[in-house]
Design a protein around this motif. Structure first.
Motif, PDB file in Angstrom:
ATOM      1  N   ILE A   1      26.747  -8.904 -25.425  1.00 18.54           N
ATOM      2  CA  ILE A   1      25.618  -8.531 -24.656  1.00 18.54           C
ATOM      3  C   ILE A   1      25.821  -7.162 -24.231  1.00 18.54           C
ATOM      4  O   ILE A   1      26.643  -6.813 -23.655  1.00 18.54           O
ATOM      5  N   ASP A   2      24.714  -6.354 -24.480  1.00 21.56           N
ATOM      6  CA  ASP A   2      24.580  -5.054 -24.147  1.00 21.56           C
ATOM      7  C   ASP A   2      23.784  -4.892 -22.964  1.00 21.56           C
ATOM      8  O   ASP A   2      22.528  -5.121 -23.142  1.00 21.56           O
ATOM      9  N   SER A   3      24.257  -4.444 -21.836  1.00 20.93           N
ATOM     10  CA  SER A   3      23.229  -4.384 -20.710  1.00 20.93           C
ATOM     11  C   SER A   3      23.236  -3.271 -20.169  1.00 20.93           C
ATOM     12  O   SER A   3      24.284  -2.347 -20.116  1.00 20.93           O
ATOM     13  N   ARG A   4      22.180  -2.663 -19.319  1.00 26.06           N
ATOM     14  CA  ARG A   4      22.140  -1.620 -18.468  1.00 26.06           C
ATOM     15  C   ARG A   4      21.547  -2.193 -17.235  1.00 26.06           C
ATOM     16  O   ARG A   4      20.499  -2.561 -17.238  1.00 26.06           O
ATOM     17  N   GLY A   5      22.440  -1.811 -16.113  1.00 25.22           N
ATOM     18  CA  GLY A   5      21.718  -2.325 -14.894  1.00 25.22           C
ATOM     19  C   GLY A   5      21.524  -3.830 -14.976  1.00 25.22           C
ATOM     20  O   GLY A   5      22.423  -4.574 -15.224  1.00 25.22           O
ATOM     21  N   LYS A   6      20.309  -4.099 -14.598  1.00 25.18           N
ATOM     22  CA  LYS A   6      20.016  -5.349 -14.361  1.00 25.18           C
ATOM     23  C   LYS A   6      19.630  -6.189 -15.682  1.00 25.18           C
ATOM     24  O   LYS A   6      19.245  -7.284 -15.655  1.00 25.18           O
ATOM     25  N   LYS A   7      19.492  -5.177 -16.696  1.00 21.42           N
ATOM     26  CA  LYS A   7      18.547  -5.486 -17.793  1.00 21.42           C
ATOM     27  C   LYS A   7      19.653  -5.727 -19.246  1.00 21.42           C
ATOM     28  O   LYS A   7      20.405  -5.194 -19.253  1.00 21.42           O
ATOM     29  N   VAL A   8      19.337  -7.028 -19.688  1.00 22.44           N
ATOM     30  CA  VAL A   8      20.010  -7.236 -21.103  1.00 22.44           C
ATOM     31  C   VAL A   8      19.343  -6.294 -22.075  1.00 22.44           C
ATOM     32  O   VAL A   8      18.276  -6.984 -22.450  1.00 22.44           O
ATOM     33  N   MET A   9      20.014  -5.275 -22.765  1.00 23.20           N
ATOM     34  CA  MET A   9      19.075  -4.668 -23.667  1.00 23.20           C
ATOM     35  C   MET A   9      19.005  -5.023 -25.150  1.00 23.20           C
ATOM     36  O   MET A   9      18.097  -4.970 -25.599  1.00 23.20           O
ATOM     37  N   ARG A  10      20.000  -5.610 -25.414  1.00 23.71           N
ATOM     38  CA  ARG A  10      20.267  -6.138 -26.796  1.00 23.71           C
ATOM     39  C   ARG A  10      21.301  -6.901 -26.807  1.00 23.71           C
ATOM     40  O   ARG A  10      22.136  -7.125 -25.879  1.00 23.71           O
TER      41      ARG A  10
END
Lengths: 209, 698
Positions: B236-245
């Motif tokens: 799981i690639d996430s940035r901040g609160k969001k799962v980006m991809r």
């Protein structure tokens, strides 16, 4: 979604009864399970029937051979002799490679353009002629040459080229082969070897020596 | 066969015959640059990046990916000749490659970028015009930028070999060669997203992820997927609160290195329609409330009811921790109406072998007869289907199907459509029986479609008998396999989240609820039950998405999605795996077992665990398998299960769910909605074509 453009590409295509029989003969030449090998002859047959290869024809051949559509598209796009867009009834292919060029293919190109009024790669408005440059047609000995349909017209000059095109326009079938009157690829000015009779015979040596 | 000895960069190494020089170098840990070579695909040998110097042989570099090892070979991977050759190849590849790395989505994780740094020259000598290629349409998930293509043909080989959907090809030739479908249609594959991973340059990139993040900004969390019951390894690639991809991880036992499009691209649904605060229905309307108010409302409701008036249903995405907490809570109340089989599948819990994929997924590779019963693995477990196709490609296997004949990307012999065919096979009256008899490792895969029929228990029993009669149960081989579609199911069955003594199952719970005999139903992530039967019931919904359950609920308890918690799931094989927290649950949402724990506190019956470790210990106490996270499960003992009662000989249908919309997350995902729409369009085109063909034939 990318809608497939409805165009001439979607004209329905089916083999005529004769061609279907011929196609089946071609397929039978290959072992069972290897029908894919018949792709090229069948595409050729389809092109002869339709004059060019619409996508429907490629789809039809793929279905006939039970191969994925893309495998047929790959073959048809790889070879330049499969025509993927409509062309004129007479496809005039002018060799402009080295030998023909040395023997005056530029004049042949000019004649075709003048007589037909179209440029290289274009089709006349009456959809009768398409002219195109090709690379070596493998008939250098009779340069310059032009291929129309399956026929080679050889030893051309502006006059003979014009005559051929005029004849085709009238719906006649001009004589294929050398236009200068020489036989096949014999030397242009008559025989240059084996002219003198040998010591023991009175004529040229016959047979395989 | 004896091993071959060769020398690579002065190091002697023994290699099995049949391997390539590139593989031998990898064995030694020597990096060979490559673009077209991929160890799961056939060898193409067209990028020429993997050149090495080999003697004996001609004095020129050779492509190591396509060169089989031979005894006594001396390989140099870092000689001046090799370095110069690679620099030349790189220069050639870069001739037509645009220098647009700053605006390319592959930047930062690009093979070409990395290898140009490592093996390329320092400047370009090319001043002529570059080639430009029109972009192609490959569907809603793949963004193309074909000018960047270096024609490695990995994508073509993947679609043809692994996905089994030969729709991509290379048309035209030489400098004009283009990768395309030629007809500009969406790729009809559930695995098309993998093309993006395979593409070594930025020609094929992810459309949903386009221009949203750079790889170095992302936090990477290694987790597992729960959108089907396979449990694919994901990152799981996430940035901040969001799962980006979401990207696949390699797990040779499960997904090799592929994941389905749903696994990969449903992640935008994690931010849509989320439940981020508790809700309470007051005067017919759901109103946001505090946790205390919500839990008090539930506690009051449950306390006022007799245990037989209460029921609990665990849905498809419930984790093991929350299920055991809910089970224990219900147990302390004396409630026996609990069930984790929300689709009503007739799964037997007494014998673990009766609800598991016993052969294991890797076992598919050695099976010699595969019998699919009422299942369409292509839709129900797309990655498993790729495995079945791989097995078919390697030969010496018969794949047969009982149920609905569908396009599985490999030929499957159609044996019949109903239970009668099963009986014929059991009694060896079917022509296929002879083949079954000769097989050494036969296996059957029973889908959820037949089990959810009214006579599901009979189908289960027939399948067991068939497994026994057809020699599928041997020492060291169990060919009886249940293919689940829900990630929660095997876990729920292992924990015994099924009706207690005298309790009702799902069908009966809903039936009783519609008649008013059950007054309160606790839905734990359960969205796929018929909500109209719960009109008169007090519904507690615990979950993460505003789906069917939340719509009907009287109280909503916002839980965490699988990317937001460390939770155990058991895949269809019985393999216990853990998801990892990548981002925190939104707003007031909490980890699911903690919600149940808080509720138990409020009811004055606190559950005896306060930490995740305590809950895990409770799980291990029930089944020691929960202690072994991630390992292949021990074979389950065989036993008698199922019950041959009456049955109807109607066709064994597969589940008809839309592949892209099976669960609350994918139903919330806009990406999946688009995929489903396009799939429907393609289906209708196909239907039209069939109809028009029939008309022509008439």
């Amino acid at each position: 979604m990318n809608k497939i453009k409805m165009s001439v590409q979607s004209v329905p295509f089916f083999f005529t009864a004769d061609n279907l029989k011929q196609a089946e003969d071609v397929i039978r030449r290959y072992p069972p399970g290897k029908q894919a090998a018949a792709t090229m002859p069948l595409l050729d047959l389809a092109q002869r029937q339709a004059g060019w290869l619409p996508r429907t024809a490629m789809d039809y051949v793929a279905k006939l051979l039970r191969v994925p559509l893309i495998r047929v598209y790959e073959v048809a796009t790889f070879y330049t002799m499969y025509r993927l867009h409509p062309i004129g009834r007479y496809h005039v292919k002018i060799c402009t490679n080295l030998s023909c060029w040395l023997c005056g293919s530029e004049k042949i190109v000019k004649t075709c353009r003048d007589v037909l009024g179209v440029n290289i790669g274009e089709t006349t408005l009456d959809e009768q002629f398409t002219i195109e440059e090709i690379e070596c047609a493998g008939a250098c000995v009779n340069a310059p040459i032009v291929q129309i349909g399956d026929d080679y017209f050889e030893d051309l000059d502006s006059d003979s080229m014009q005559k051929i095109l005029e004849a085709l326009k009238r719906g006649e079938q001009p004589k294929a082969g050398s236009q200068s009157g020489r036989q096949c690829s014999c030397p242009a000015g008559g025989p240059t070897t084996l002219q003198s009779s040998g010591p023991e015979s009175s004529g040229p040596v016959k047979g395989g020596t | 066969m004896p091993k071959l000895t060769l020398t690579i960069d002065g190091i002697a190494i023994e290699v099995e015959p049949g391997r390539t020089v590139l593989q031998a170098c990898e064995q030694l840990g020597i990096e060979i640059p490559r673009f077209c070579y991929h160890d799961k695909l056939s060898i193409a040998g067209n990028c020429r990046m993997c050149l090495v110097e080999v003697s004996p042989g001609p004095q020129k570099p050779q492509a190591s990916c396509a060169l089989p090892v031979a005894d006594g070979m001396v390989v140099k991977t870092d000689s001046p000749m090799v370095r110069e050759a690679r620099r030349g190849v790189m220069e050639l590849l870069l001739i037509n490659h645009p220098l647009d790395c700053p605006i390319c989505d592959q930047g930062g994780e690009c093979d070409l970028q990395d290898q140009a740094m490592a093996y390329g020259g320092n400047s370009s000598r090319y001043h002529e015009e570059k080639r430009a290629v029109a972009d192609k349409y490959l569907g809603p998930l793949i963004k193309t930028h074909m000018t960047r293509c270096i024609q490695c043909t990995r994508c073509i080989r993947f679609m043809t070999e692994i996905a089994g959907v030969p729709e991509l090809g290379a048309v035209f030739r030489g400098e004009h060669m283009e990768i395309t479908t030629y007809v500009g249609k969406s790729l009809e594959s559930e695995l098309s997203g993998n093309l993006v991973d395979l593409c070594p340059v930025g020609a094929l990139t992810s459309r949903p992820y386009a221009f949203t993040a750079r790889p170095w900004e992302l936090r990477k969390t290694e987790s597992v997927d729960v959108l089907d019951a396979i449990g694919s390894a994901i990152r799981i690639d996430s940035r901040g609160k969001k799962v980006m991809r979401i990207l696949p991880r390699v797990n040779e036992d499960i997904n090799e290195e592929w994941i389905s499009d749903k696994t990969r691209h449903a992640c935008d649904g994690l931010l849509i329609r989320r439940l981020d605060t508790p809700y309470l229905r007051q005067e017919g309307k759901l109103k946001p409330v505090t946790w205390t108010e919500a839990l008090t409302a539930i506690a009051n409701q449950l306390k006022a009811l007799k245990p037989e008036k209460i029921a609990a249903i665990a849905g498809d995405m419930a984790d093991c921790e929350s299920m055991i907490a809910l089970k224990d809570l219900m147990g302390s109340l004396g409630v026996v109406n609990i069930d984790c089989r929300q689709d009503g599948a007739a799964l037997d819990t007494a014998v673990p072998a009766a609800y598991r994929f016993n052969s294991t997924i890797a076992g598919v590779d050695i099976a010699d007869i595969i019998l699919l019963i009422g299942t369409n693995p292509r839709r129900e477990a797309a990655v498993l289907n790729a495995r079945l196709r791989k097995r078919w490609l390697s030969g010496h296997v018969e794949i047969a199907i009982i149920g609905t004949p569908v396009d599985l990307t490999y030929p499957a012999q159609f044996l019949g459509d109903g239970p009668e065919t099963l009986i014929e096979l059991i009694e060896e009256r079917h022509p296929f029986s002879k083949k079954l008899k000769r097989a050494k490792r036969p296996m059957l895969i029973l889908g959820q479609g037949p089990l959810t029929r009214i006579d599901g228990i009979s189908i289960l029993s027939f399948s067991r008998k068939l497994a026994e009669n057809a020699n599928m149960i041997q020492e060291g081989w169990n060919g009886f396999n249940i293919l689940h579609t829900a990630a929660a199911r095997v876990g729920g069955l292992m924990l015994g989240f099924v009706p207690g003594h005298g309790g009702y199952g799902v069908t009966a719970i809903l039936d009783q609820a519609s008649r008013g005999a059950i007054d309160c139903v606790y839905l734990l992530n359960a969205d796929e039950v018929n909500m109209s039967t719960l009109d008169r019931t007090f519904v507690i919904y615990q979950g993460h998405h505003g789906d069917a359950g939340a719509k009907r609920a009287n109280v909503i308890l916002p839980g965490a999605a699988y990317t937001e918690k460390n939770a155990l799931y058991v895949n269809t094989e019985g393999r216990v795996q853990s998801t990892k927290l990548a981002v925190f649950p939104p707003g007031q949402a909490r980890e699911d077992w903690k919600i149940v724990r808080a509720l138990s506190e409020r009811m004055g019956r606190p559950l005896p665990y306060d930490t995740l470790a305590d809950v895990r210990a409770r799980l291990v106490a029930i089944d020691s398998a929960f202690a072994a996270v991630g390992v292949t499960p021990a074979p389950a003992a065989w036993g008698v299960f199922g019950e041959a009662t009456s049955f109807t000989d109607s066709p064994l249908r597969t589940r008809t769910d839309n592949f892209y919309r099976t669960d609350p997350i994918s139903r919330a995902s806009r990406q999946m909605a688009e995929c489903a729409e396009i799939q429907a369009e393609l289906e209708s085109i196909k239907q039209d074509r069939i109809l028009s063909q029939e008309r022509e034939n008439d």
